[in-house]
Structure formats: C-alpha cells, structure tokens
Design a protein around this motif. Structure first.
Motif, PDB file in Angstrom:
ATOM      1  N   ASP A   1       5.227   3.828   0.553  1.00 10.05           N
ATOM      2  CA  ASP A   1       6.286   3.630   1.210  1.00 10.05           C
ATOM      3  C   ASP A   1       7.406   2.704   0.347  1.00 10.05           C
ATOM      4  OD1 ASP A   1       4.462   1.515   1.383  1.00 10.05           O
ATOM      5  OD2 ASP A   1       5.072   0.647   3.387  1.00 10.05           O
ATOM      6  N   ASN A   2       6.790   2.093  -0.352  1.00 10.08           N
ATOM      7  CA  ASN A   2       7.687   1.232  -1.222  1.00 10.08           C
ATOM      8  C   ASN A   2       6.936   1.160  -2.488  1.00 10.08           C
ATOM      9  OD1 ASN A   2       8.411  -1.307  -2.639  1.00 10.08           O
ATOM     10  ND2 ASN A   2       9.523  -1.912  -0.851  1.00 10.08           N
TER      11      ASN A   2
ATOM     12  N   GLU B   1       7.421  -0.653  -5.538  1.00 13.50           N
ATOM     13  CA  GLU B   1       7.274  -1.785  -6.123  1.00 13.50           C
ATOM     14  C   GLU B   1       6.128  -3.015  -5.405  1.00 13.50           C
ATOM     15  OE1 GLU B   1      10.484  -0.719  -5.583  1.00 13.50           O
ATOM     16  OE2 GLU B   1      10.770  -0.360  -7.569  1.00 13.50           O
ATOM     17  N   ASN B   2       6.003  -2.651  -4.121  1.00 10.29           N
ATOM     18  CA  ASN B   2       5.283  -3.488  -3.263  1.00 10.29           C
ATOM     19  C   ASN B   2       4.706  -2.384  -2.009  1.00 10.29           C
ATOM     20  OD1 ASN B   2       3.473  -5.660  -2.334  1.00 10.29           O
ATOM     21  ND2 ASN B   2       5.292  -6.722  -1.300  1.00 10.29           N
ATOM     22  N   PRO B   3       3.873  -1.592  -2.487  1.00  8.20           N
ATOM     23  CA  PRO B   3       3.406  -0.622  -1.550  1.00  8.20           C
ATOM     24  C   PRO B   3       2.553  -1.071  -0.445  1.00  8.20           C
ATOM     25  CG  PRO B   3       2.056  -0.258  -3.301  1.00  8.20           C
ATOM     26  CD  PRO B   3       3.200  -1.382  -3.739  1.00  8.20           C
TER      27      PRO B   3
END
Length: 126
Positions: A114-115, A117-119
């Motif tokens: 989903d992200n 850099e910071n999943p």
C-alpha cells in the motif's frame, strides 16, 4: 577578565552544540532504513506470500510442482518497476524445494504494498 568569560562561554556553546548534534545523529541511526522496513513488512506477511506461491502462482501451477518448503532470500529485496507507468513493487528471490529437499526452482515474486516507504498491507502479489 571579560576575554576569559567570552572564551568560556564560546567553549561551552561549542560543547553544547556538539552534544546536540551527537544526540540528533544518534537518534537517526536507531531508525530503520526504508529497506529494513520493507524486509520487516515482507517477513510479517511471509505466510500470505507462501500461500500465494503454493496455490495461486500461475508459474508453479503450470510446472505442477509439489512444494514442501519455500525459502526467501531476504537480502535480495529490491524495488522494481516492470513497465513504464506501472507502480513500483517489491521483488524478492524465492527458492522452492520438493521431496528430499530437492531444489525444484528459483524465481522472483513481486509484491505491491500500500505504501512503498512504510508498507503496512499487501495490495497484490505476482
């Protein structure tokens, strides 16, 4: 007299400045890197990735592999973009083993978090 006071104050300011820089720099070292966050995320979702490889991977299904064990090469984790304008995914090398620990194959799987850099969750696995 004033000169000695100025020197003492200047030395005190230098020492305090160095201490503050050291504290700030030390805090940054304790924060995990982007890659470390990605690896931790993938390890947290290892069971989901294993289920995908065993039961949903078109490659494994076509080859009709009878998988007994899966090993993930955590050091191989990298960001990749397969085609122009496609989203970046995380790639990880996978080795699959059958009976008697026989190495059946090695390949990469691609995880869309989903992200980047910071999943926190997996959107898709290929």
């Amino acid at each position: 007299m004033k000169r000695k006071q100025r020197i003492k104050i200047a030395l005190l300011l230098v020492v305090v400045g160095i201490a503050i820089i050291g504290i700030i720099g030390g805090n940054r070292k304790n924060e995990p890197t982007e890659k470390e966050k990605q690896i931790a995320f993938l390890k947290k979702h290892e069971e989901e990735m294993t289920e995908y490889i065993k039961y949903k991977s078109e490659y494994v299904i076509l080859k009709k592999y009878d998988i007994k064990e899966i090993e993930y090469n955590w050091n191989s984790v990298k960001k990749v973009q397969s085609m122009a304008f496609s989203p970046e995914t995380l790639a990880i090398e996978v080795a699959i083993f059958g009976n008697n620990n026989k190495n059946l194959d090695e390949f990469e799987i691609y995880i869309l978090p989903d992200n980047m850099e910071n999943p926190s969750k997996i959107k898709n696995i290929e």
